[in-house]
Design a protein around this motif. Structure first.
Motif, PDB file in Angstrom:
ATOM      1  N   HIS A  75       0.831  -1.214   0.000  1.00 42.22           N
ATOM      2  CA  HIS A  75       0.000   0.000   0.000  1.00 42.22           C
ATOM      3  C   HIS A  75       0.861   1.258   0.000  1.00 42.22           C
ATOM      4  O   HIS A  75       0.753   2.132   0.864  1.00 42.22           O
ATOM      5  CB  HIS A  75      -1.031   0.001   1.138  1.00 42.22           C
ATOM      6  CG  HIS A  75      -0.437  -0.243   2.496  1.00 42.22           C
ATOM      7  ND1 HIS A  75       0.006   0.762   3.299  1.00 42.22           N
ATOM      8  CD2 HIS A  75      -0.216  -1.389   3.178  1.00 42.22           C
ATOM      9  CE1 HIS A  75       0.476   0.255   4.415  1.00 42.22           C
ATOM     10  NE2 HIS A  75       0.359  -1.049   4.370  1.00 42.22           N
ATOM     11  N   ARG A  76       1.783   1.307  -0.977  1.00 36.24           N
ATOM     12  CA  ARG A  76       2.595   2.507  -1.206  1.00 36.24           C
ATOM     13  C   ARG A  76       2.292   2.989  -2.615  1.00 36.24           C
ATOM     14  O   ARG A  76       1.796   2.221  -3.431  1.00 36.24           O
ATOM     15  CB  ARG A  76       4.091   2.182  -1.190  1.00 36.24           C
ATOM     16  CG  ARG A  76       4.604   1.465  -0.006  1.00 36.24           C
ATOM     17  CD  ARG A  76       6.120   1.515   0.025  1.00 36.24           C
ATOM     18  NE  ARG A  76       6.554   2.610   0.884  1.00 36.24           N
ATOM     19  CZ  ARG A  76       7.817   2.991   1.031  1.00 36.24           C
ATOM     20  NH1 ARG A  76       8.763   2.412   0.330  1.00 36.24           N
ATOM     21  NH2 ARG A  76       8.131   3.968   1.846  1.00 36.24           N
ATOM     22  N   PRO A  77       2.632   4.246  -2.941  1.00 34.79           N
ATOM     23  CA  PRO A  77       2.463   4.689  -4.331  1.00 34.79           C
ATOM     24  C   PRO A  77       3.276   3.794  -5.265  1.00 34.79           C
ATOM     25  O   PRO A  77       4.390   3.395  -4.932  1.00 34.79           O
ATOM     26  CB  PRO A  77       3.022   6.107  -4.307  1.00 34.79           C
ATOM     27  CG  PRO A  77       2.899   6.555  -2.891  1.00 34.79           C
ATOM     28  CD  PRO A  77       3.125   5.322  -2.070  1.00 34.79           C
ATOM     29  N   ARG A  78       2.693   3.457  -6.423  1.00 38.88           N
ATOM     30  CA  ARG A  78       3.405   2.597  -7.378  1.00 38.88           C
ATOM     31  C   ARG A  78       4.452   3.401  -8.133  1.00 38.88           C
ATOM     32  O   ARG A  78       4.218   4.566  -8.469  1.00 38.88           O
ATOM     33  CB  ARG A  78       2.413   2.030  -8.400  1.00 38.88           C
ATOM     34  CG  ARG A  78       1.556   0.902  -7.844  1.00 38.88           C
ATOM     35  CD  ARG A  78       0.387   0.655  -8.767  1.00 38.88           C
ATOM     36  NE  ARG A  78       0.875   0.224 -10.087  1.00 38.88           N
ATOM     37  CZ  ARG A  78       1.050  -1.045 -10.432  1.00 38.88           C
ATOM     38  NH1 ARG A  78       0.778  -1.990  -9.575  1.00 38.88           N
ATOM     39  NH2 ARG A  78       1.471  -1.367 -11.629  1.00 38.88           N
ATOM     40  N   VAL A 169       5.114  13.146  -9.301  1.00 42.02           N
ATOM     41  CA  VAL A 169       5.463  12.284  -8.157  1.00 42.02           C
ATOM     42  C   VAL A 169       5.830  13.084  -6.901  1.00 42.02           C
ATOM     43  O   VAL A 169       5.731  12.582  -5.791  1.00 42.02           O
ATOM     44  CB  VAL A 169       6.604  11.294  -8.489  1.00 42.02           C
ATOM     45  CG1 VAL A 169       6.109  10.183  -9.374  1.00 42.02           C
ATOM     46  CG2 VAL A 169       7.800  11.996  -9.082  1.00 42.02           C
ATOM     47  N   LEU A 170       6.243  14.347  -7.104  1.00 42.14           N
ATOM     48  CA  LEU A 170       6.623  15.155  -5.932  1.00 42.14           C
ATOM     49  C   LEU A 170       5.424  15.326  -4.995  1.00 42.14           C
ATOM     50  O   LEU A 170       5.582  15.351  -3.771  1.00 42.14           O
ATOM     51  CB  LEU A 170       7.159  16.523  -6.390  1.00 42.14           C
ATOM     52  CG  LEU A 170       7.903  17.336  -5.340  1.00 42.14           C
ATOM     53  CD1 LEU A 170       9.100  16.568  -4.790  1.00 42.14           C
ATOM     54  CD2 LEU A 170       8.372  18.674  -5.909  1.00 42.14           C
ATOM     55  N   ALA A 171       4.237  15.384  -5.592  1.00 36.34           N
ATOM     56  CA  ALA A 171       3.019  15.555  -4.784  1.00 36.34           C
ATOM     57  C   ALA A 171       2.798  14.365  -3.849  1.00 36.34           C
ATOM     58  O   ALA A 171       2.100  14.483  -2.842  1.00 36.34           O
ATOM     59  CB  ALA A 171       1.811  15.748  -5.698  1.00 36.34           C
TER      60      ALA A 171
HETATM   61  C1  HEM Z   1      19.394  12.865  -1.081  1.00 34.02           C
HETATM   62  C2  HEM Z   1      19.086  11.680  -1.272  1.00 34.02           C
HETATM   63  C3  HEM Z   1      17.806  11.035  -1.759  1.00 34.02           C
HETATM   64  C4  HEM Z   1      17.640   9.700  -1.735  1.00 34.02           C
HETATM   65  C5  HEM Z   1      18.655   8.650  -1.300  1.00 34.02           C
HETATM   66  C6  HEM Z   1      16.292   9.407  -2.203  1.00 34.02           C
HETATM   67  C7  HEM Z   1      15.743   8.140  -2.317  1.00 34.02           C
HETATM   68  C8  HEM Z   1      14.433   7.860  -2.612  1.00 34.02           C
HETATM   69  C9  HEM Z   1      13.807   6.543  -2.596  1.00 34.02           C
HETATM   70  C10 HEM Z   1      14.535   5.233  -2.260  1.00 34.02           C
HETATM   71  C11 HEM Z   1      12.505   6.693  -2.912  1.00 34.02           C
HETATM   72  C12 HEM Z   1      11.434   5.583  -2.975  1.00 34.02           C
HETATM   73  C13 HEM Z   1      10.506   5.716  -1.814  1.00 34.02           C
HETATM   74  C14 HEM Z   1      11.097   5.209  -0.526  1.00 34.02           C
HETATM   75  O1  HEM Z   1      11.232   3.995  -0.394  1.00 34.02           O
HETATM   76  O2  HEM Z   1      11.450   6.024   0.354  1.00 34.02           O
HETATM   77  C15 HEM Z   1      12.286   8.098  -3.161  1.00 34.02           C
HETATM   78  C16 HEM Z   1      11.095   8.654  -3.530  1.00 34.02           C
HETATM   79  C17 HEM Z   1      10.951   9.969  -3.945  1.00 34.02           C
HETATM   80  N1  HEM Z   1      11.927  10.967  -3.895  1.00 34.02           N
HETATM   81 FE1  HEM Z   1      13.794  10.781  -3.224  1.00 34.02          FE
HETATM   82  N2  HEM Z   1      15.680  10.593  -2.534  1.00 34.02           N
HETATM   83  C18 HEM Z   1      16.570  11.626  -2.271  1.00 34.02           C
HETATM   84  C19 HEM Z   1      16.337  12.968  -2.470  1.00 34.02           C
HETATM   85  C20 HEM Z   1      15.249  13.502  -3.115  1.00 34.02           C
HETATM   86  C21 HEM Z   1      15.066  14.888  -3.496  1.00 34.02           C
HETATM   87  C22 HEM Z   1      16.062  16.025  -3.226  1.00 34.02           C
HETATM   88  C23 HEM Z   1      13.858  14.966  -4.135  1.00 34.02           C
HETATM   89  C24 HEM Z   1      13.182  16.173  -4.745  1.00 34.02           C
HETATM   90  C25 HEM Z   1      13.583  16.831  -5.747  1.00 34.02           C
HETATM   91  C26 HEM Z   1      13.249  13.662  -4.098  1.00 34.02           C
HETATM   92  C27 HEM Z   1      12.011  13.335  -4.576  1.00 34.02           C
HETATM   93  C28 HEM Z   1      11.379  12.131  -4.429  1.00 34.02           C
HETATM   94  C29 HEM Z   1      10.006  11.840  -4.837  1.00 34.02           C
HETATM   95  C30 HEM Z   1       9.070  12.822  -5.504  1.00 34.02           C
HETATM   96  C31 HEM Z   1       9.742  10.504  -4.534  1.00 34.02           C
HETATM   97  C32 HEM Z   1       8.462   9.724  -4.792  1.00 34.02           C
HETATM   98  C33 HEM Z   1       8.649   8.994  -6.105  1.00 34.02           C
HETATM   99  C34 HEM Z   1       7.504   8.107  -6.466  1.00 34.02           C
HETATM  100  O3  HEM Z   1       6.469   8.121  -5.815  1.00 34.02           O
HETATM  101  O4  HEM Z   1       7.664   7.340  -7.455  1.00 34.02           O
HETATM  102  N3  HEM Z   1      14.134  12.786  -3.486  1.00 34.02           N
HETATM  103  N4  HEM Z   1      13.477   8.781  -2.970  1.00 34.02           N
END
Ligand code: HEM
Ligand code: HEM
Length: 177
Positions: A75-78, A169-171
């Motif tokens: 139940h997480r976003p795909r 996806v940011l939302a």
């Molecule tokens: C600095 C290190 C970062 C790492 C290691 C990282 C890692 C990840 C991972 C593993 C996910 C998958 C969800 C989860 O399991 O938590 C995720 C999702 C996401 N991250 Fe990051 N992130 C980082 C920084 C950022 C930054 C700076 C942004 C914005 C510009 C960002 C935007 C997002 C978004 C929008 C999602 C959701 C994507 C989706 O629903 O498909 N992340 N991130």
């Protein structure tokens, strides 16, 4: 407030872990970049003193994050695509492997290690070379590879937000939808 994740958004705990770790990882890379660009400067000495303790804290946080993501599986976003899924998995793998190799090297060096005053490793006489070799070979390179993936991840987030037909996806990670 929604603590757990759901199909259309990440909950508070996942968001706190994602953004909190993003900040700490940014700091961690600042310490590595200062080391490369300004070795032995006052800035390098100040930042580098935080590299090992912060790295150990990140090791702990990624374990918590991994467990939380398992608890929310189903139940997480795909992910938008197979590439996105693989990219996230690769980042997870590297945030585990990079500090783990360094901690094994630290143990193998026989030197005591107390991140933030917590006596994690007591130290011993001599060293275990087999525990030090993997990090000597790979810790820095895999660390830089992680940085490349993170930059790609940020760029793709912006691309999805700007392309009219893509899901923003940011939302899912910020805001209140
Ligand atoms: C600095 C290190 C970062 C790492 C290691 C990282 C890692 C990840 C991972 C593993 C996910 C998958 C969800 C989860 O399991 O938590 C995720 C999702 C996401 N991250 Fe990051 N992130 C980082 C920084 C950022 C930054 C700076 C942004 C914005 C510009 C960002 C935007 C997002 C978004 C929008 C999602 C959701 C994507 C989706 O629903 O498909 N992340 N991130
Ligand atoms: C997520 C956590 C971590 C990241 C992203 C990371 C990243 C990096 C990077 C990119 C370098 C290369 C700097 C250069 O090219 O000079 C480096 C070096 C180093 N790191 Fe880390 N690190 C992490 C955790 C740790 C931990 C937990 C320790 C020790 C307990 C550690 C100890 C070192 C040491 C001693 C070096 C210099 C020797 C080498 O390049 O292998 N790091 N780290």
């Amino acid at each position: 407030m929604q603590l757990k994740d759901s199909a259309d958004r990440y909950g508070t705990v996942s968001r706190a872990l994602h953004w909190g770790m993003a900040l700490l990882i940014a700091w961690q890379f600042a310490t590595a970049i200062a080391r490369v660009l300004a070795k032995d400067s006052a800035l390098d000495e100040f930042l580098w003193a935080t590299h090992k303790p912060l790295g150990a804290l990140l090791m702990l946080l990624v374990l918590v994050r991994g467990l939380w993501s398992l608890a929310n599986a189903g139940h997480r976003p795909r992910s938008l695509s197979l590439m996105a899924r693989l990219g996230h998995l690769a980042m997870y793998a590297l945030i585990v492997v990079v500090p783990l190799l360094a901690l094994l090297r630290q143990y193998g060096s026989g030197r005591a290690f107390s991140p933030f005053g917590v006596p994690l490793m007591g130290g011993f006489d001599g060293e275990i070379k087999g525990l030090m070799a993997p990090a000597n070979l790979l810790h820095g390179w895999l660390g830089w590879l992680l940085l490349v993936l993170i930059v790609g991840h940020i760029v793709m987030t912006i691309v999805h937000r700007r392309r009219p037909n893509d899901e923003d996806v940011l939302a899912r990670m910020i805001g209140n939808r």
